[in-house]
Design a protein around this motif. Structure first.
Motif, PDB file in Angstrom:
ATOM      1  N   ILE A   1      68.827 -20.566  -2.259  1.00 46.06           N
ATOM      2  CA  ILE A   1      69.796 -19.467  -2.364  1.00 46.06           C
ATOM      3  C   ILE A   1      69.699 -18.083  -2.863  1.00 46.06           C
ATOM      4  O   ILE A   1      69.346 -16.698  -1.920  1.00 46.06           O
ATOM      5  CB  ILE A   1      70.889 -20.277  -1.936  1.00 46.06           C
ATOM      6  CG1 ILE A   1      71.340 -21.358  -1.484  1.00 46.06           C
ATOM      7  CG2 ILE A   1      72.208 -19.229  -2.380  1.00 46.06           C
ATOM      8  CD1 ILE A   1      72.767 -22.140  -1.366  1.00 46.06           C
ATOM      9  N   SER A   2      69.005 -18.080  -4.224  1.00 44.23           N
ATOM     10  CA  SER A   2      69.167 -16.554  -4.652  1.00 44.23           C
ATOM     11  C   SER A   2      67.962 -15.940  -4.309  1.00 44.23           C
ATOM     12  O   SER A   2      68.158 -15.377  -3.980  1.00 44.23           O
ATOM     13  CB  SER A   2      69.166 -16.834  -6.298  1.00 44.23           C
ATOM     14  OG  SER A   2      69.110 -18.514  -7.200  1.00 44.23           O
ATOM     15  N   ALA A   3      66.754 -17.171  -4.294  1.00 48.74           N
ATOM     16  CA  ALA A   3      65.692 -15.772  -3.779  1.00 48.74           C
ATOM     17  C   ALA A   3      66.160 -15.465  -1.985  1.00 48.74           C
ATOM     18  O   ALA A   3      65.470 -14.436  -2.134  1.00 48.74           O
ATOM     19  CB  ALA A   3      64.840 -16.902  -3.479  1.00 48.74           C
ATOM     20  N   LEU A   4      66.627 -16.174  -1.609  1.00 49.12           N
ATOM     21  CA  LEU A   4      66.935 -15.456   0.091  1.00 49.12           C
ATOM     22  C   LEU A   4      67.434 -14.205  -0.340  1.00 49.12           C
ATOM     23  O   LEU A   4      67.853 -13.549   0.492  1.00 49.12           O
ATOM     24  CB  LEU A   4      67.787 -16.475   0.847  1.00 49.12           C
ATOM     25  CG  LEU A   4      67.280 -16.677   2.017  1.00 49.12           C
ATOM     26  CD1 LEU A   4      65.828 -17.070   2.368  1.00 49.12           C
ATOM     27  CD2 LEU A   4      68.595 -17.255   2.954  1.00 49.12           C
ATOM     28  N   CYS A   5      68.593 -14.722  -1.420  1.00 47.54           N
ATOM     29  CA  CYS A   5      69.731 -12.962  -1.132  1.00 47.54           C
ATOM     30  C   CYS A   5      68.972 -12.074  -1.973  1.00 47.54           C
ATOM     31  O   CYS A   5      69.259 -10.710  -1.857  1.00 47.54           O
ATOM     32  CB  CYS A   5      70.799 -13.355  -2.277  1.00 47.54           C
ATOM     33  SG  CYS A   5      72.081 -15.121  -1.419  1.00 47.54           S
ATOM     34  N   ALA A   6      67.819 -12.336  -2.492  1.00 46.85           N
ATOM     35  CA  ALA A   6      67.270 -11.561  -3.922  1.00 46.85           C
ATOM     36  C   ALA A   6      66.158 -10.837  -2.387  1.00 46.85           C
ATOM     37  O   ALA A   6      66.463  -9.710  -2.982  1.00 46.85           O
ATOM     38  CB  ALA A   6      66.643 -12.249  -4.615  1.00 46.85           C
ATOM     39  N   MET A   7      65.712 -11.399  -1.597  1.00 49.66           N
ATOM     40  CA  MET A   7      64.908 -10.917  -0.570  1.00 49.66           C
ATOM     41  C   MET A   7      65.600  -9.812   0.378  1.00 49.66           C
ATOM     42  O   MET A   7      65.166  -8.600   0.149  1.00 49.66           O
ATOM     43  CB  MET A   7      64.262 -12.047   0.143  1.00 49.66           C
ATOM     44  CG  MET A   7      62.993 -12.690  -0.388  1.00 49.66           C
ATOM     45  SD  MET A   7      62.221 -14.329   0.785  1.00 49.66           S
ATOM     46  CE  MET A   7      61.692 -14.645  -1.122  1.00 49.66           C
ATOM     47  N   VAL A   8      66.930 -10.344   0.678  1.00 50.88           N
ATOM     48  CA  VAL A   8      67.845  -9.580   1.152  1.00 50.88           C
ATOM     49  C   VAL A   8      68.204  -8.214   1.091  1.00 50.88           C
ATOM     50  O   VAL A   8      68.116  -7.134   1.438  1.00 50.88           O
ATOM     51  CB  VAL A   8      68.872 -10.436   2.203  1.00 50.88           C
ATOM     52  CG1 VAL A   8      69.734  -9.589   3.061  1.00 50.88           C
ATOM     53  CG2 VAL A   8      68.695 -11.543   2.925  1.00 50.88           C
TER      54      VAL A   8
END
Ligand code: ATP
Ligand code: MG
Length: 478
Positions: A172-179
Protein backbone atom coordinates in the motif's frame (compact mmCIF):
# COMPACT_ATOMS: atom_id res chain seq x y z
CA UNK A 1 2.22 12.17 -21.50
CA UNK A 2 3.73 11.10 -24.84
CA UNK A 3 4.60 7.38 -25.18
CA UNK A 4 8.38 6.99 -24.81
CA UNK A 5 8.73 10.55 -23.56
CA UNK A 6 11.47 11.57 -21.15
CA UNK A 7 8.92 11.96 -18.35
CA UNK A 8 7.54 8.47 -18.96
CA UNK A 9 11.06 7.02 -18.89
CA UNK A 10 11.80 8.87 -15.66
CA UNK A 11 8.64 7.59 -13.98
CA UNK A 12 9.23 4.02 -15.22
CA UNK A 13 12.82 4.11 -13.89
CA UNK A 14 11.56 5.40 -10.57
CA UNK A 15 8.87 2.69 -10.34
CA UNK A 16 11.40 -0.06 -11.16
CA UNK A 17 13.83 1.24 -8.51
CA UNK A 18 11.00 1.55 -5.97
CA UNK A 19 9.78 -1.99 -6.70
CA UNK A 20 13.29 -3.46 -6.31
CA UNK A 21 13.81 -1.57 -3.04
CA UNK A 22 10.41 -2.55 -1.63
CA UNK A 23 10.67 -6.23 -2.62
CA UNK A 24 14.13 -6.39 -0.95
CA UNK A 25 12.70 -4.61 2.07
CA UNK A 26 9.77 -7.02 2.29
CA UNK A 27 12.12 -10.01 2.07
CA UNK A 28 14.51 -8.60 4.73
CA UNK A 29 11.58 -7.73 7.01
CA UNK A 30 9.99 -11.16 6.66
CA UNK A 31 13.33 -12.85 7.41
CA UNK A 32 13.87 -10.62 10.38
CA UNK A 33 10.33 -11.21 11.56
CA UNK A 34 10.65 -15.03 11.35
CA UNK A 35 14.00 -15.01 13.17
CA UNK A 36 12.62 -12.82 15.96
CA UNK A 37 9.41 -14.82 16.18
CA UNK A 38 11.22 -18.16 16.55
CA UNK A 39 13.71 -16.71 19.03
CA UNK A 40 10.85 -15.40 21.16
CA UNK A 41 8.89 -18.65 20.90
CA UNK A 42 11.99 -20.65 21.79
CA UNK A 43 12.57 -18.60 24.97
CA UNK A 44 8.91 -18.76 25.94
CA UNK A 45 8.57 -22.50 25.29
CA UNK A 46 11.84 -23.19 27.13
CA UNK A 47 10.46 -21.39 30.20
CA UNK A 48 7.05 -23.08 29.89
CA UNK A 49 8.71 -26.47 29.31
CA UNK A 50 10.82 -26.09 32.39
CA UNK A 51 7.84 -25.01 34.45
CA UNK A 52 5.65 -27.88 33.22
CA UNK A 53 8.46 -30.42 33.69
CA UNK A 54 8.79 -29.33 37.32
CA UNK A 55 5.02 -29.83 37.77
CA UNK A 56 5.31 -33.28 36.09
CA UNK A 57 8.02 -34.28 38.56
CA UNK A 58 5.73 -33.44 41.50
CA UNK A 59 2.92 -35.44 39.84
CA UNK A 60 5.29 -38.41 39.30
CA UNK A 61 6.00 -38.50 43.03
CA UNK A 62 2.32 -38.24 44.12
CA UNK A 63 0.74 -40.18 41.18
CA UNK A 64 -2.83 -39.29 42.12
CA UNK A 65 -5.84 -37.82 40.34
CA UNK A 66 -5.64 -34.52 42.25
CA UNK A 67 -2.11 -33.89 41.10
CA UNK A 68 -3.02 -34.91 37.54
CA UNK A 69 -5.91 -32.40 37.57
CA UNK A 70 -3.55 -29.73 38.86
CA UNK A 71 -1.09 -30.63 36.09
CA UNK A 72 -3.90 -30.48 33.53
CA UNK A 73 -4.79 -27.00 34.83
CA UNK A 74 -1.18 -25.84 34.52
CA UNK A 75 -0.88 -27.27 30.99
CA UNK A 76 -4.18 -25.67 29.93
CA UNK A 77 -3.12 -22.30 31.29
CA UNK A 78 0.28 -22.50 29.61
CA UNK A 79 -1.40 -23.56 26.37
CA UNK A 80 -3.65 -20.49 26.44
CA UNK A 81 -0.76 -18.20 27.52
CA UNK A 82 1.64 -19.47 24.81
CA UNK A 83 -1.11 -19.92 22.22
CA UNK A 84 0.16 -23.46 21.65
CA UNK A 85 -1.00 -27.08 21.96
CA UNK A 86 0.87 -28.93 24.70
CA UNK A 87 1.22 -32.68 25.21
CA UNK A 88 3.10 -34.61 27.87
CA UNK A 89 4.34 -38.16 27.26
CA UNK A 90 5.87 -40.75 29.51
CA UNK A 91 9.28 -42.25 28.77
CA UNK A 92 7.74 -44.79 26.33
CA UNK A 93 6.28 -41.91 24.31
CA UNK A 94 2.62 -42.43 25.36
CA UNK A 95 0.68 -39.20 25.65
CA UNK A 96 -0.88 -39.01 29.05
CA UNK A 97 -1.76 -35.37 29.14
CA UNK A 98 -2.87 -32.98 26.42
CA UNK A 99 -4.11 -29.42 26.40
CA UNK A 100 -6.82 -30.71 24.00
CA UNK A 101 -7.24 -34.35 24.86
CA UNK A 102 -10.34 -34.98 22.68
CA UNK A 103 -8.61 -33.96 19.45
CA UNK A 104 -5.67 -36.30 19.92
CA UNK A 105 -7.40 -39.54 20.79
CA UNK A 106 -5.51 -41.46 18.13
CA UNK A 107 -2.18 -39.96 19.12
CA UNK A 108 -1.82 -38.44 15.65
CA UNK A 109 -0.41 -35.17 16.91
CA UNK A 110 2.58 -36.80 18.57
CA UNK A 111 5.77 -35.37 17.06
CA UNK A 112 7.76 -37.71 14.89
CA UNK A 113 11.16 -37.89 16.57
CA UNK A 114 14.06 -39.61 14.84
CA UNK A 115 16.30 -42.00 16.80
CA UNK A 116 19.21 -39.61 16.82
CA UNK A 117 17.03 -36.71 18.05
CA UNK A 118 15.53 -39.06 20.62
CA UNK A 119 19.01 -39.81 21.95
CA UNK A 120 19.69 -36.06 22.26
CA UNK A 121 16.38 -35.61 24.04
CA UNK A 122 17.12 -38.46 26.47
CA UNK A 123 20.45 -36.82 27.25
CA UNK A 124 18.54 -33.64 28.23
CA UNK A 125 18.82 -31.42 25.10
CA UNK A 126 15.54 -29.78 23.97
CA UNK A 127 14.48 -30.21 20.31
CA UNK A 128 12.66 -27.99 17.85
CA UNK A 129 10.95 -28.63 14.52
CA UNK A 130 9.72 -26.12 12.02
CA UNK A 131 7.30 -27.29 9.35
CA UNK A 132 3.87 -25.79 8.94
CA UNK A 133 3.95 -25.55 12.72
CA UNK A 134 6.59 -24.73 15.28
CA UNK A 135 7.21 -27.56 17.76
CA UNK A 136 9.41 -27.34 20.84
CA UNK A 137 10.13 -30.51 22.83
CA UNK A 138 11.43 -30.20 26.37
CA UNK A 139 12.76 -33.36 28.06
CA UNK A 140 11.59 -34.30 31.59
CA UNK A 141 14.71 -35.51 33.44
CA UNK A 142 14.37 -36.72 36.96
CA UNK A 143 17.44 -37.82 38.89
CA UNK A 144 19.36 -38.04 35.63
CA UNK A 145 16.74 -40.28 34.18
CA UNK A 146 14.55 -39.54 31.14
CA UNK A 147 10.90 -39.54 32.20
CA UNK A 148 9.20 -38.35 29.02
CA UNK A 149 8.81 -34.96 27.35
CA UNK A 150 6.64 -31.88 27.00
CA UNK A 151 5.87 -31.03 23.39
CA UNK A 152 4.53 -27.55 22.60
CA UNK A 153 3.23 -26.81 19.12
CA UNK A 154 2.25 -23.41 17.81
CA UNK A 155 0.67 -22.95 14.37
CA UNK A 156 2.64 -20.78 11.93
CA UNK A 157 -0.54 -19.18 10.67
CA UNK A 158 0.14 -16.40 13.18
CA UNK A 159 3.45 -15.55 11.48
CA UNK A 160 1.85 -15.78 8.05
CA UNK A 161 -0.89 -13.43 9.18
CA UNK A 162 1.66 -10.96 10.51
CA UNK A 163 3.75 -11.25 7.36
CA UNK A 164 0.71 -10.71 5.18
CA UNK A 165 -0.03 -7.62 7.17
CA UNK A 166 3.55 -6.39 6.63
CA UNK A 167 3.38 -7.14 2.88
CA UNK A 168 0.07 -5.33 2.67
CA UNK A 169 1.50 -2.27 4.44
CA UNK A 170 4.55 -2.31 2.16
CA UNK A 171 2.52 -2.62 -1.05
CA UNK A 172 0.00 0.00 0.00
CA UNK A 173 2.84 2.41 0.86
CA UNK A 174 4.55 1.49 -2.43
CA UNK A 175 1.40 2.28 -4.35
CA UNK A 176 0.98 5.58 -2.51
CA UNK A 177 4.68 6.38 -3.07
CA UNK A 178 4.36 5.59 -6.79
CA UNK A 179 1.29 7.77 -7.27
CA UNK A 180 2.76 10.56 -5.17
CA UNK A 181 6.18 10.31 -6.85
CA UNK A 182 4.64 10.23 -10.34
CA UNK A 183 2.68 13.40 -9.61
CA UNK A 184 5.65 15.18 -7.97
CA UNK A 185 8.09 13.92 -10.63
CA UNK A 186 5.89 15.04 -13.49
CA UNK A 187 5.34 18.47 -11.91
CA UNK A 188 8.99 19.04 -10.97
CA UNK A 189 10.50 17.57 -14.12
CA UNK A 190 8.04 19.54 -16.26
CA UNK A 191 9.27 22.71 -14.64
CA UNK A 192 12.99 22.02 -14.56
CA UNK A 193 13.46 19.64 -17.50
CA UNK A 194 10.63 19.10 -19.92
CA UNK A 195 9.51 22.70 -20.45
CA UNK A 196 13.04 24.17 -20.89
CA UNK A 197 13.94 21.29 -23.24
CA UNK A 198 10.73 21.88 -25.20
CA UNK A 199 11.66 25.56 -25.46
CA UNK A 200 15.16 24.75 -26.76
CA UNK A 201 13.66 22.22 -29.18
CA UNK A 202 11.10 24.72 -30.38
CA UNK A 203 13.79 27.39 -30.83
CA UNK A 204 16.00 24.93 -32.77
CA UNK A 205 13.11 24.09 -35.13
CA UNK A 206 12.28 27.75 -35.72
CA UNK A 207 15.99 28.45 -36.19
CA UNK A 208 16.16 25.69 -38.81
CA UNK A 209 13.19 27.31 -40.57
CA UNK A 210 15.18 30.50 -41.04
CA UNK A 211 14.41 32.51 -37.90
CA UNK A 212 18.11 33.01 -37.19
CA UNK A 213 17.47 35.65 -34.53
CA UNK A 214 15.63 33.10 -32.34
CA UNK A 215 17.14 32.64 -28.85
CA UNK A 216 16.11 30.68 -25.73
CA UNK A 217 15.65 32.13 -22.28
CA UNK A 218 16.39 29.57 -19.57
CA UNK A 219 17.55 31.04 -16.30
CA UNK A 220 18.55 27.86 -14.41
CA UNK A 221 22.23 27.42 -13.58
CA UNK A 222 22.24 23.65 -14.23
CA UNK A 223 23.05 21.54 -17.30
CA UNK A 224 19.81 22.66 -19.01
CA UNK A 225 20.88 26.28 -18.47
CA UNK A 226 24.28 25.42 -19.97
CA UNK A 227 22.61 23.73 -22.94
CA UNK A 228 20.44 26.80 -23.53
CA UNK A 229 23.53 28.98 -23.27
CA UNK A 230 25.44 26.81 -25.75
CA UNK A 231 22.44 26.92 -28.08
CA UNK A 232 22.44 30.71 -27.91
CA UNK A 233 26.19 30.86 -28.61
CA UNK A 234 25.74 28.53 -31.59
CA UNK A 235 22.75 30.56 -32.79
CA UNK A 236 24.77 33.75 -32.50
CA UNK A 237 27.65 32.42 -34.58
CA UNK A 238 25.28 30.90 -37.15
CA UNK A 239 23.45 34.21 -37.38
CA UNK A 240 26.78 35.90 -37.99
CA UNK A 241 27.65 33.35 -40.73
CA UNK A 242 24.19 33.81 -42.27
CA UNK A 243 24.54 37.59 -42.22
CA UNK A 244 28.03 37.35 -43.70
CA UNK A 245 26.68 35.09 -46.43
CA UNK A 246 23.89 37.55 -47.23
CA UNK A 247 26.33 40.49 -47.20
CA UNK A 248 28.73 38.52 -49.35
CA UNK A 249 26.10 37.72 -51.98
CA UNK A 250 24.85 41.30 -52.06
CA UNK A 251 28.43 42.63 -52.25
CA UNK A 252 29.37 40.25 -55.08
CA UNK A 253 26.22 41.13 -57.01
CA UNK A 254 26.88 44.82 -56.49
CA UNK A 255 30.54 44.55 -57.49
CA UNK A 256 29.62 42.60 -60.61
CA UNK A 257 26.70 44.77 -61.59
CA UNK A 258 28.46 48.15 -61.67
CA UNK A 259 31.21 47.26 -64.22
CA UNK A 260 28.75 45.27 -66.33
CA UNK A 261 26.32 48.21 -66.37
CA UNK A 262 29.03 50.64 -67.50
CA UNK A 263 30.39 48.19 -70.11
CA UNK A 264 26.85 47.68 -71.42
CA UNK A 265 26.26 51.46 -71.55
CA UNK A 266 29.48 52.28 -73.40
CA UNK A 267 29.14 49.43 -75.91
CA UNK A 268 25.49 50.41 -76.54
CA UNK A 269 26.64 54.01 -77.04
CA UNK A 270 29.22 52.91 -79.63
CA UNK A 271 26.74 50.63 -81.46
CA UNK A 272 23.98 53.27 -81.50
CA UNK A 273 26.46 55.92 -82.64
CA UNK A 274 25.68 58.10 -79.57
CA UNK A 275 29.40 58.11 -78.83
CA UNK A 276 31.23 59.97 -81.56
CA UNK A 277 33.81 58.03 -83.57
CA UNK A 278 36.76 60.07 -82.29
CA UNK A 279 35.78 59.29 -78.64
CA UNK A 280 35.35 55.55 -79.22
CA UNK A 281 38.97 54.80 -78.29
CA UNK A 282 38.59 56.61 -74.98
CA UNK A 283 35.43 54.70 -74.04
CA UNK A 284 36.88 51.37 -75.16
CA UNK A 285 39.77 52.04 -72.79
CA UNK A 286 37.26 52.41 -69.95
CA UNK A 287 35.50 49.21 -71.06
CA UNK A 288 38.83 47.44 -71.06
CA UNK A 289 39.67 48.60 -67.53
CA UNK A 290 36.18 47.56 -66.35
CA UNK A 291 36.71 44.10 -67.86
CA UNK A 292 40.11 44.03 -66.16
CA UNK A 293 38.42 44.89 -62.86
CA UNK A 294 35.81 42.15 -63.41
CA UNK A 295 38.51 39.59 -64.15
CA UNK A 296 40.41 40.60 -61.03
CA UNK A 297 37.29 40.40 -58.90
CA UNK A 298 36.41 36.94 -60.18
CA UNK A 299 40.01 35.73 -59.77
CA UNK A 300 40.14 37.10 -56.22
CA UNK A 301 36.84 35.45 -55.35
CA UNK A 302 37.95 32.13 -56.78
CA UNK A 303 41.26 32.41 -54.90
CA UNK A 304 39.53 33.21 -51.65
CA UNK A 305 37.04 30.36 -51.87
CA UNK A 306 39.76 27.91 -52.95
CA UNK A 307 42.04 28.87 -50.04
CA UNK A 308 39.12 28.82 -47.60
CA UNK A 309 37.93 25.38 -48.65
CA UNK A 310 41.48 24.05 -48.43
CA UNK A 311 41.39 23.02 -52.11
CA UNK A 312 44.32 25.26 -53.00
CA UNK A 313 47.50 23.29 -52.43
CA UNK A 314 50.44 25.15 -50.90
CA UNK A 315 53.83 24.30 -52.31
CA UNK A 316 55.91 24.95 -49.18
CA UNK A 317 59.61 25.10 -49.94
CA UNK A 318 62.78 27.04 -49.14
CA UNK A 319 62.54 30.57 -50.50
CA UNK A 320 64.68 33.66 -50.14
CA UNK A 321 62.21 36.24 -48.86
CA UNK A 322 64.67 39.12 -49.47
CA UNK A 323 64.85 38.15 -53.12
CA UNK A 324 61.06 37.98 -53.29
CA UNK A 325 60.76 41.46 -51.74
CA UNK A 326 63.18 42.89 -54.32
CA UNK A 327 61.27 41.20 -57.14
CA UNK A 328 57.96 42.52 -55.84
CA UNK A 329 59.34 46.06 -55.72
CA UNK A 330 60.59 45.70 -59.30
CA UNK A 331 57.14 44.51 -60.43
CA UNK A 332 55.52 47.57 -58.83
CA UNK A 333 58.26 50.01 -59.89
CA UNK A 334 56.11 51.80 -62.42
CA UNK A 335 53.30 52.32 -59.95
CA UNK A 336 55.74 53.59 -57.30
CA UNK A 337 57.39 55.96 -59.72
CA UNK A 338 54.06 57.28 -61.03
CA UNK A 339 53.06 58.38 -57.54
CA UNK A 340 56.48 59.82 -56.79
CA UNK A 341 56.84 57.58 -53.77
CA UNK A 342 60.10 57.35 -51.87
CA UNK A 343 60.80 53.71 -51.09
CA UNK A 344 63.24 52.39 -48.51
CA UNK A 345 64.16 48.72 -48.17
CA UNK A 346 65.75 47.77 -44.86
CA UNK A 347 66.50 44.02 -44.79
CA UNK A 348 68.34 42.46 -41.85
CA UNK A 349 70.63 40.22 -43.97
CA UNK A 350 71.35 39.84 -47.63
CA UNK A 351 69.58 36.53 -47.79
CA UNK A 352 66.88 35.25 -45.56
CA UNK A 353 65.49 31.78 -46.14
CA UNK A 354 61.95 30.92 -45.08
CA UNK A 355 59.55 28.00 -45.48
CA UNK A 356 56.65 29.24 -47.61
CA UNK A 357 54.77 28.97 -50.87
CA UNK A 358 56.57 31.29 -53.30
CA UNK A 359 53.60 32.38 -55.43
CA UNK A 360 51.27 32.91 -52.46
CA UNK A 361 53.94 34.86 -50.55
CA UNK A 362 54.43 37.02 -53.62
CA UNK A 363 50.65 37.62 -53.66
CA UNK A 364 50.79 38.67 -49.97
CA UNK A 365 53.71 41.05 -50.61
CA UNK A 366 52.11 42.50 -53.72
CA UNK A 367 48.77 43.14 -51.96
CA UNK A 368 50.44 44.83 -48.98
CA UNK A 369 52.83 46.92 -51.11
CA UNK A 370 49.97 47.86 -53.43
CA UNK A 371 47.95 49.04 -50.41
CA UNK A 372 50.92 50.93 -48.96
CA UNK A 373 51.44 52.76 -52.28
CA UNK A 374 47.71 53.28 -52.79
CA UNK A 375 46.94 54.71 -49.33
CA UNK A 376 49.96 56.92 -48.70
CA UNK A 377 49.10 59.51 -51.30
CA UNK A 378 51.40 61.11 -53.89
CA UNK A 379 55.06 61.70 -52.95
CA UNK A 380 54.61 59.59 -49.85
CA UNK A 381 57.09 57.34 -48.08
CA UNK A 382 57.02 53.54 -48.01
CA UNK A 383 59.44 51.33 -46.09
CA UNK A 384 59.83 47.56 -46.26
CA UNK A 385 61.87 46.03 -43.44
CA UNK A 386 62.55 42.59 -42.01
CA UNK A 387 63.56 41.50 -38.50
CA UNK A 388 64.02 38.16 -36.79
CA UNK A 389 62.66 36.77 -33.53
CA UNK A 390 63.33 33.13 -32.62
CA UNK A 391 62.50 30.96 -35.61
CA UNK A 392 60.30 33.67 -37.12
CA UNK A 393 61.00 36.35 -39.71
CA UNK A 394 58.76 39.42 -39.60
CA UNK A 395 58.16 41.50 -42.71
CA UNK A 396 56.86 45.01 -41.98
CA UNK A 397 55.48 47.33 -44.68
CA UNK A 398 55.10 50.94 -43.56
CA UNK A 399 53.55 53.90 -45.34
CA UNK A 400 53.25 57.45 -44.07
CA UNK A 401 49.59 57.80 -45.07
CA UNK A 402 46.74 58.67 -42.69
CA UNK A 403 46.15 56.42 -39.67
CA UNK A 404 43.46 53.76 -39.74
CA UNK A 405 40.64 54.26 -37.22
CA UNK A 406 39.86 51.62 -34.57
CA UNK A 407 36.63 50.72 -36.38
CA UNK A 408 38.47 50.31 -39.69
CA UNK A 409 41.12 48.11 -38.04
CA UNK A 410 38.31 45.75 -36.99
CA UNK A 411 36.77 45.71 -40.48
CA UNK A 412 39.61 45.78 -42.98
CA UNK A 413 39.93 41.95 -42.87
CA UNK A 414 36.28 41.53 -43.86
CA UNK A 415 35.59 40.75 -47.50
CA UNK A 416 34.58 43.72 -49.63
CA UNK A 417 35.36 46.23 -46.89
CA UNK A 418 36.67 49.41 -48.43
CA UNK A 419 37.06 52.69 -46.63
CA UNK A 420 35.41 55.72 -48.21
CA UNK A 421 38.67 57.09 -49.52
CA UNK A 422 39.27 53.92 -51.52
CA UNK A 423 35.71 53.75 -52.91
CA UNK A 424 36.77 56.29 -55.46
CA UNK A 425 39.41 53.82 -56.65
CA UNK A 426 37.81 51.93 -59.48
CA UNK A 427 40.06 48.87 -59.34
CA UNK A 428 39.63 48.19 -55.63
CA UNK A 429 37.67 45.07 -54.71
CA UNK A 430 38.14 45.04 -50.94
CA UNK A 431 39.35 41.44 -51.18
CA UNK A 432 43.10 42.13 -50.90
CA UNK A 433 43.51 41.91 -47.12
CA UNK A 434 41.10 38.95 -46.63
CA UNK A 435 43.18 37.02 -49.20
CA UNK A 436 46.42 38.03 -47.44
CA UNK A 437 45.12 36.85 -44.09
CA UNK A 438 43.70 33.61 -45.47
CA UNK A 439 46.99 32.72 -47.23
CA UNK A 440 49.01 33.36 -44.06
CA UNK A 441 46.54 31.58 -41.80
CA UNK A 442 46.62 28.47 -43.98
CA UNK A 443 50.42 28.40 -43.53
CA UNK A 444 50.11 28.90 -39.75
CA UNK A 445 51.33 32.50 -39.91
CA UNK A 446 49.94 35.80 -38.68
CA UNK A 447 49.34 39.31 -40.00
CA UNK A 448 48.41 42.47 -38.11
CA UNK A 449 48.26 46.22 -38.52
CA UNK A 450 49.46 49.02 -36.22
CA UNK A 451 49.25 52.77 -36.48
CA UNK A 452 52.57 54.55 -36.09
CA UNK A 453 52.65 56.86 -33.00
CA UNK A 454 53.54 59.84 -35.23
CA UNK A 455 52.14 59.20 -38.69
CA UNK A 456 51.52 56.22 -40.93
CA UNK A 457 50.48 52.62 -40.81
CA UNK A 458 52.49 49.39 -40.59
CA UNK A 459 51.27 46.01 -41.78
CA UNK A 460 53.42 43.16 -40.43
CA UNK A 461 53.30 39.45 -41.20
CA UNK A 462 55.30 36.49 -39.98
CA UNK A 463 57.04 33.64 -41.81
CA UNK A 464 58.96 30.65 -40.45
CA UNK A 465 62.72 30.50 -40.90
CA UNK A 466 64.05 27.68 -43.02
CA UNK A 467 66.45 25.45 -41.13
CA UNK A 468 68.50 23.09 -43.22
CA UNK A 469 69.63 19.78 -41.78
CA UNK A 470 73.20 21.01 -41.39
CA UNK A 471 72.02 23.88 -39.17
CA UNK A 472 70.03 21.52 -37.01
CA UNK A 473 72.99 19.16 -36.65
CA UNK A 474 75.29 22.04 -35.71
CA UNK A 475 72.85 23.38 -33.14
CA UNK A 476 72.55 19.96 -31.51
CA UNK A 477 76.36 19.75 -31.33
CA UNK A 478 76.48 23.16 -29.65
N1 ATP B 1 48.38 50.62 -46.01
C1 ATP B 1 47.14 51.02 -45.72
N2 ATP B 1 46.95 52.25 -45.21
C2 ATP B 1 45.72 52.67 -44.91
N3 ATP B 1 44.59 51.95 -45.10
C3 ATP B 1 44.72 50.72 -45.60
C4 ATP B 1 46.01 50.20 -45.94
N4 ATP B 1 45.84 48.95 -46.42
C5 ATP B 1 44.50 48.72 -46.39
N5 ATP B 1 43.84 49.76 -45.92
C6 ATP B 1 42.37 49.87 -45.72
O1 ATP B 1 41.84 48.58 -45.74
C7 ATP B 1 40.82 48.47 -46.70
C8 ATP B 1 40.83 47.06 -47.28
O2 ATP B 1 42.00 46.82 -47.99
P1 ATP B 1 42.04 45.71 -49.08
O3 ATP B 1 43.41 45.56 -49.58
O4 ATP B 1 41.36 44.53 -48.58
O5 ATP B 1 41.07 46.30 -50.18
P2 ATP B 1 41.39 47.40 -51.25
O6 ATP B 1 42.82 47.76 -51.24
O7 ATP B 1 40.40 48.47 -51.07
O8 ATP B 1 41.04 46.63 -52.57
P3 ATP B 1 41.99 45.67 -53.41
O9 ATP B 1 43.10 45.27 -52.51
O10 ATP B 1 41.12 44.56 -53.78
O11 ATP B 1 42.45 46.46 -54.56
C9 ATP B 1 41.14 49.53 -47.69
O12 ATP B 1 39.99 49.97 -48.35
C10 ATP B 1 41.71 50.62 -46.81
O13 ATP B 1 40.68 51.36 -46.26
MG1 MG C 1 44.31 46.24 -51.40
Amino acid sequence: MKCGSLLQKLIMTFIIILTIVLVSLAWILSMWFRITYFAEKRTQFAQDGEYISKAVKIYNIQQNQIELDKLQGIVNMSSVGANADIIITDKSGRIYLDSKIESRANGEEKPNISDKNMRDLVSGAPLEYISDRYTYIYPIIEQDEFQGYVAMTAPLSIISKQLHRIYLIIWISALCAMVFASVVLSLVSKKILINPLAEINNAAKRFANGEVNKRVYVESQDEIGELANSFNIMAESLEKVENNRRDFISNVSHELRSPITSIKGFIAGIIDGVIPKDKEGYYLDIVYSEIHRLTRLINDLLDLSAIESGKLKFDIKKININELIRLCVLNNEQNIKEKGIKLKIDLQNDNCYVKADEDKTMQVLTNLLDNAVKYCGNNGFVKISTYYKGNKVFIAIYNNGPKITEEEIRNIWTRFYKSDKSRTNKVSTGLGLPIVRMILMQQGEEVWVKNDPDIGVTFTFSLTKYKNKKDKYQRRKE
